[in-house]
Design an enzyme around this catalytic site. Structure first.
Site, short mmCIF file in Angstrom:
data_model
loop_
_atom_site.label_atom_id
_atom_site.label_comp_id
_atom_site.label_asym_id
_atom_site.label_seq_id
_atom_site.Cartn_x
_atom_site.Cartn_y
_atom_site.Cartn_z
N ASP A 157 3.49 5.13 5.07
CA ASP A 157 4.67 4.67 5.80
C ASP A 157 4.27 3.57 6.78
O ASP A 157 3.54 2.66 6.42
CB ASP A 157 5.34 5.86 6.51
CG ASP A 157 6.82 5.65 6.76
OD1 ASP A 157 7.15 4.89 7.69
OD2 ASP A 157 7.65 6.24 6.05
N CYS A 178 3.27 6.66 10.71
CA CYS A 178 3.17 7.25 9.37
C CYS A 178 4.40 8.08 9.00
O CYS A 178 4.35 8.89 8.08
CB CYS A 178 1.90 8.09 9.22
SG CYS A 178 0.40 7.18 9.64
N ALA A 200 -5.67 6.25 10.64
CA ALA A 200 -4.65 6.18 9.58
C ALA A 200 -5.27 5.59 8.32
O ALA A 200 -6.20 4.78 8.39
CB ALA A 200 -3.48 5.32 10.04
N MET A 201 -4.75 5.99 7.17
CA MET A 201 -5.23 5.46 5.89
C MET A 201 -4.06 5.18 4.97
O MET A 201 -3.08 5.93 4.93
CB MET A 201 -6.18 6.44 5.22
CG MET A 201 -7.48 6.61 5.94
SD MET A 201 -8.67 7.61 5.05
CE MET A 201 -9.99 7.62 6.27
N GLY A 210 -6.84 0.18 3.24
CA GLY A 210 -7.91 1.10 3.62
C GLY A 210 -7.61 1.93 4.85
O GLY A 210 -6.60 2.64 4.89
N ARG A 230 0.85 -1.19 0.00
CA ARG A 230 0.00 0.00 0.00
C ARG A 230 0.88 1.24 0.00
O ARG A 230 2.09 1.18 0.18
CB ARG A 230 -0.90 0.01 1.24
CG ARG A 230 -0.14 0.05 2.54
CD ARG A 230 -0.96 0.51 3.72
NE ARG A 230 -0.25 0.28 4.97
CZ ARG A 230 0.73 1.02 5.45
NH1 ARG A 230 1.18 2.05 4.76
NH2 ARG A 230 1.30 0.74 6.62
N TYR A 236 0.38 0.81 12.93
CA TYR A 236 0.11 -0.31 13.85
C TYR A 236 -1.34 -0.72 13.73
O TYR A 236 -2.24 0.13 13.59
CB TYR A 236 0.41 0.13 15.29
CG TYR A 236 -0.27 -0.71 16.34
CD1 TYR A 236 0.25 -1.96 16.70
CD2 TYR A 236 -1.42 -0.28 16.97
CE1 TYR A 236 -0.39 -2.75 17.66
CE2 TYR A 236 -2.06 -1.05 17.93
CZ TYR A 236 -1.54 -2.29 18.27
OH TYR A 236 -2.17 -3.06 19.21
N HIS A 237 -1.60 -2.03 13.80
CA HIS A 237 -2.96 -2.55 13.93
C HIS A 237 -3.01 -3.48 15.14
O HIS A 237 -2.03 -4.19 15.42
CB HIS A 237 -3.37 -3.35 12.70
CG HIS A 237 -3.37 -2.56 11.42
ND1 HIS A 237 -4.00 -1.34 11.31
CD2 HIS A 237 -2.83 -2.82 10.21
CE1 HIS A 237 -3.84 -0.88 10.07
NE2 HIS A 237 -3.13 -1.75 9.39
#
Length: 231
Positions: A91, A191, A160-161, A173, A88, A94-95
């Protein structure tokens, strides 16, 4: 033009497994488009919206800087987190648990062919959702995502995207911090933006937030903004 969007809530799912699934859906759409062009046919292309919550994971976009990850491999392991370099834009991010991640896999030729507009509408769906909780969020010039108090020393990011698009088909996404443990963001420069904080709905409202309720509100605004039919 098919404006139906198939909603799939994947629950808590491994990042790599979800990425592979995104790629399969992405390929399904692209293959139909290629076939349509080759045979001059008009087979409809499907659209998908995936909701998911990931176990602790850090992902780095294709133009990202690995030095924005502040952990070694051993430290990642100690925190029970994984790391992936992915395809994607953007930069590092985190998830993890308490975060709503949404992956729209859309054929934009069913809606509009404008990536800038696509990103702005995703941001708007989050901004409108947060407004329903009395939270006034906005955009930050040149920094994709959703923020509070832009232009002040208290600027902080809540969503964040990062997306990928090819042949007008999207993947990846947004990630909205609802009840997420923000301590995990201390291990990266989110990012790649230094000196700006990260926040969550839990922090801003000083309470736990019903994540299913938030998903439903995002969905409502997504449907209205994209003039889509959720199925």
């Amino acid at each position: 033009m098919n404006k139906k969007v198939q909603l799939q809530d994947l629950g808590n799912k491994d990042y790599k497994d979800t990425w592979d699934y995104q790629e399969a859906l992405f390929k399904e759409i692209v293959d139909i488009k290629i076939k349509n062009r080759q045979s001059n046919s008009q087979l409809p292309t499907p659209n998908f919206l995936l909701y998911v919550e990931h176990p602790h994971v850090y992902t780095l976009g294709k133009s990202g800087d690995i030095t924005n990850l502040l952990l070694s491999e051993k430290q990642l392991e100690a925190k029970g987190a994984t790391f992936y370099k992915i395809n994607r834009g953007g930069d590092i991010t985190y998830h993890g648990p308490g975060q709503i991640v949404g992956y729209p896999i859309l054929d934009l030729e069913n809606f509009f062919t404008d990536i800038h507009k696509y990103l702005r509408l995703l941001e708007e769906a989050i901004i409108l959702t947060l407004a329903e909780y009395g939270l006034q969020a906005t955009r930050s010039e040149g920094e994709t995502g959703v923020w509070f108090d832009v232009g002040t020393p208290f600027a902080r990011k809540i969503c964040a995207m990062g997306v990928r698009a090819s042949r007008w088909v999207t993947m990846h996404g947004f990630a909205l911090n609802v009840n997420a443990d923000l301590g995990y963001f201390d291990n990266i420069i989110p990012c790649g933006i230094k000196g700006k904080a990260v926040t969550s709905m839990h922090v801003e409202l000083n309470r736990n937030v019903d994540e299913q309720e938030v998903k439903n509100k995002i969905l409502k605004h997504f449907q209205n903004l994209f003039e889509a039919e959720i199925v």
